[in-house]
Design a protein around this motif. Structure first.
Motif, short mmCIF file in Angstrom:
data_model
loop_
_atom_site.label_atom_id
_atom_site.label_comp_id
_atom_site.label_asym_id
_atom_site.label_seq_id
_atom_site.Cartn_x
_atom_site.Cartn_y
_atom_site.Cartn_z
N ILE A 145 0.87 -1.19 0.00
CA ILE A 145 0.00 0.00 0.00
C ILE A 145 0.91 1.24 0.00
CG2 ILE A 145 -1.96 1.16 1.11
CD1 ILE A 145 -2.72 -1.73 0.76
N ILE A 146 0.60 2.17 -0.89
CA ILE A 146 1.35 3.43 -0.91
C ILE A 146 0.54 4.51 -0.19
CG2 ILE A 146 2.41 5.22 -2.34
CD1 ILE A 146 2.74 3.21 -4.56
N THR A 159 -2.37 0.72 10.13
CA THR A 159 -2.79 2.11 9.91
C THR A 159 -1.77 3.10 10.47
OG1 THR A 159 -4.14 2.04 11.92
CG2 THR A 159 -5.24 1.54 9.84
N GLY A 160 -1.12 2.74 11.58
CA GLY A 160 -0.03 3.58 12.09
C GLY A 160 1.12 3.61 11.09
N SER A 161 1.27 2.52 10.34
CA SER A 161 2.30 2.48 9.29
C SER A 161 1.89 3.37 8.11
CB SER A 161 2.49 1.05 8.78
OG SER A 161 2.90 0.21 9.83
N LEU A 162 0.61 3.33 7.77
CA LEU A 162 0.13 4.17 6.66
C LEU A 162 0.32 5.65 7.02
CD1 LEU A 162 -3.23 2.32 5.84
CD2 LEU A 162 -1.12 2.24 4.50
N VAL A 176 5.32 -1.10 8.92
CA VAL A 176 5.49 -2.50 8.51
C VAL A 176 5.92 -2.53 7.05
CG1 VAL A 176 3.81 -3.40 10.16
CG2 VAL A 176 3.03 -2.73 7.87
N GLU A 177 6.49 -3.66 6.62
CA GLU A 177 7.16 -3.67 5.31
C GLU A 177 6.22 -3.52 4.11
OE1 GLU A 177 7.38 -8.54 4.87
OE2 GLU A 177 9.18 -7.40 5.40
N GLN A 178 4.92 -3.78 4.29
CA GLN A 178 4.00 -3.67 3.14
C GLN A 178 3.62 -2.23 2.83
OE1 GLN A 178 3.47 -5.66 5.78
NE2 GLN A 178 2.83 -7.70 5.10
N VAL A 179 4.08 -1.27 3.64
CA VAL A 179 3.68 0.12 3.44
C VAL A 179 4.85 0.95 2.92
CG1 VAL A 179 2.90 2.22 4.63
CG2 VAL A 179 1.88 0.01 5.20
#
Ligand code: PLP
Length: 456
Positions: A145-146, A159-162, A176-179
């Protein structure tokens, strides 16, 4: 009534406050406040101080405080049916009615609403639904997710990562690594690029495309953004930003989540920010303005395109393995129904547009020429004043100077007006309830000018 001293002791001894400097609170160094009651745009604390809340709580009490219609709807619902769940197709009249009212107001391509409790869990739901969507489409690699630097999307793990603000990552091992984060549409702060606004928009789009090409479009599931950056500094996008971003996303088959937790249900003077900027999202996040915070409730509105795949997925795999006990809680839903009715009956969305424009214009007239004011910006009932050390060279104060917090504190102390010192940069944010009058806007502006004068 409990004595103030007793309450303060219990507070210190027992209550873990969110987003709070814990040591400073324990030592009694914070100017905290115990609020007792509220009406319209005013809150009142236990000492009897009446304060004009120009941030509507956490930009959420959109219809204003003390609305008896909503209070009664909540009480009636609690008496008749305080709770029933919405699993396996069950529901309540309030939750079904609210889903219809939301879809009636949402963009045409939207299909269904999944209810949660707050903006963070709704965005968590969005990410899971998008991962599920790509698994059903047999694209298991398409999961990243960007998000943008300075975006705010919540405080959970994903969401904290987003969220693109350092405070929400630091010491939590996030993101997290997906963001992945990309450029914020924050023209005022990209002086270093020496570009026109139009060139800057093209730059944001090409930065996004560069990230997509670097990672591989087949690994990227979605892009998330607030129509107007909120907690990151109240930054409306430059003209043409959203169409340019959306074109890149469409080209690479990447879904768009419009996080409308702040902008949804009228804050920009339009029902949705998506409508305001011509964005065509695949999922819309809603929370705060859905109930004006009279009860916790959020939602993920999914488009026809997403829904079709989710339906196929459950036909193939059984019921969707995602649910909260309190999804579509009837009390929240009853608050939502009453709140949306009130927005219509009192014409509050158009008031947000009209009085918001007046607030922004008056703020610019009062402070636009000040040597330490670098930018005054806003949209609808959102307004921000950004302070600079030197206007010509556009140098910024050190974070340690705490200019934003000092001005917010002075505003409160001198004139009992609440604005928010935004968490990153010296930015004073205003997001009043939509029922703000022009006279109240004048009070906010005059008080802000006095506070600025006292500090700078
Ligand atoms: N998204 C946006 C744009 C927000 O502004 C917020 C909260 O301020 C959230 C998500 C998170 O919502 P909550 O605090 O209800 O979890």
């Amino acid at each position: 009534m409990l004595k103030n001293d007793q309450l303060a002791e219990w507070d210190r001894d027992n209550f873990f406050h969110p987003s709070t400097a814990l040591g400073a609170f324990a030592r009694g160094e914070l100017d905290n406040r115990v609020v007792k009651t509220a009406s319209g745009v005013f809150i009142e604390d236990r000492e009897g101080n009446k304060l004009l809340d120009a941030f509507a709580g956490l930009y959420c009490v959109n219809v204003g405080y003390g609305r008896q219609d909503i209070a009664e709807a909540i009480a009636d619902q609690a008496r008749e049916l305080a709770y029933y769940h919405s699993y396996v197709g069950h529901g309540t009249e309030a939750s079904i009615t609210l889903s219809k009212m939301i879809l009636d107001r949402a963009p045409d391509n939207m299909s269904k609403v999944y209810f949660g409790l707050g903006g963070s869990d709704a965005n968590e739901t969005n990410v899971k639904l998008i991962w599920y969507y790509n698994n059903i489409l047999d694209r298991p690699e398409k999961k990243k997710i960007i998000s943008r630097w300075r975006g705010y999307h919540g405080s959970g793990l994903v969401t904290g990562s987003l969220t693109g603000l350092e405070l929400f990552h630091k010491k939590f091992d996030l993101p997290v690594e997906q963001v992945i984060h990309t450029e914020a549409p924050y023209y005022f702060r990209r002086d270093d690029l020496d570009m026109s606004e139009e060139q800057f928009v093209a730059h944001c789009a090409s930065e996004l495309e560069a990230v997509i090409e670097r990672e591989g479009a087949d690994t990227i599931a979605a892009f998330i953004g607030e129509p107007v950056l909120g907690t990151g500094g109240i930054v409306p996008p430059p003209a043409g930003y959203w169409p340019a971003i959306q074109a890149v996303l469409k080209k690479h088959d990447i879904l768009l989540i419009a996080d409308e937790v702040v902008t949804g249900f009228g804050r920009l003077g339009s029902m949705f920010g998506s409508e305001h900027y011509g964005i065509e999202p695949d999922i819309i996040t809603i929370a705060k303005g859905l109930t004006s915070a009279y009860a916790p409730l959020s939602g993920s509105i999914v488009s026809d395109k997403v829904w079709a795949v989710l339906e196929k997925g459950t036909d193939e795999n059984g019921p969707i393995g995602h649910g909260w006990t309190y999804s579509a809680h009837p009390i929240g839903a009853a608050a939502g129904v009453a709140n949306l009715k009130l927005l219509d009956e009192l014409n509050l969305v158009s008031n947000a547009g009209e009085v918001g424009a007046y607030l922004n214009k008056s703020m610019a007239e009062a402070l636009g020429e000040h040597a330490n004011v670098g930018d005054i910006r806003g949209e609808g009932m959102l307004c921000a004043v950004e302070f600079v050390k030197d206007r010509d060279s556009r140098s910024f104060f050190d974070a340690a100077d705490k200019i934003g917090p000092q001005i917010a504190a002075k505003l409160l102390e001198q004139d009992k007006v609440i604005a928010r010192a935004m968490p990153q940069g010296d930015i004073l944010g205003f997001a009043p309830p939509f029922c703000l009058t022009k006279e109240e806007a004048d009070t906010v502006v005059a008080a802000t000018a006095r506070a600025v004068k006292a500090v700078l």
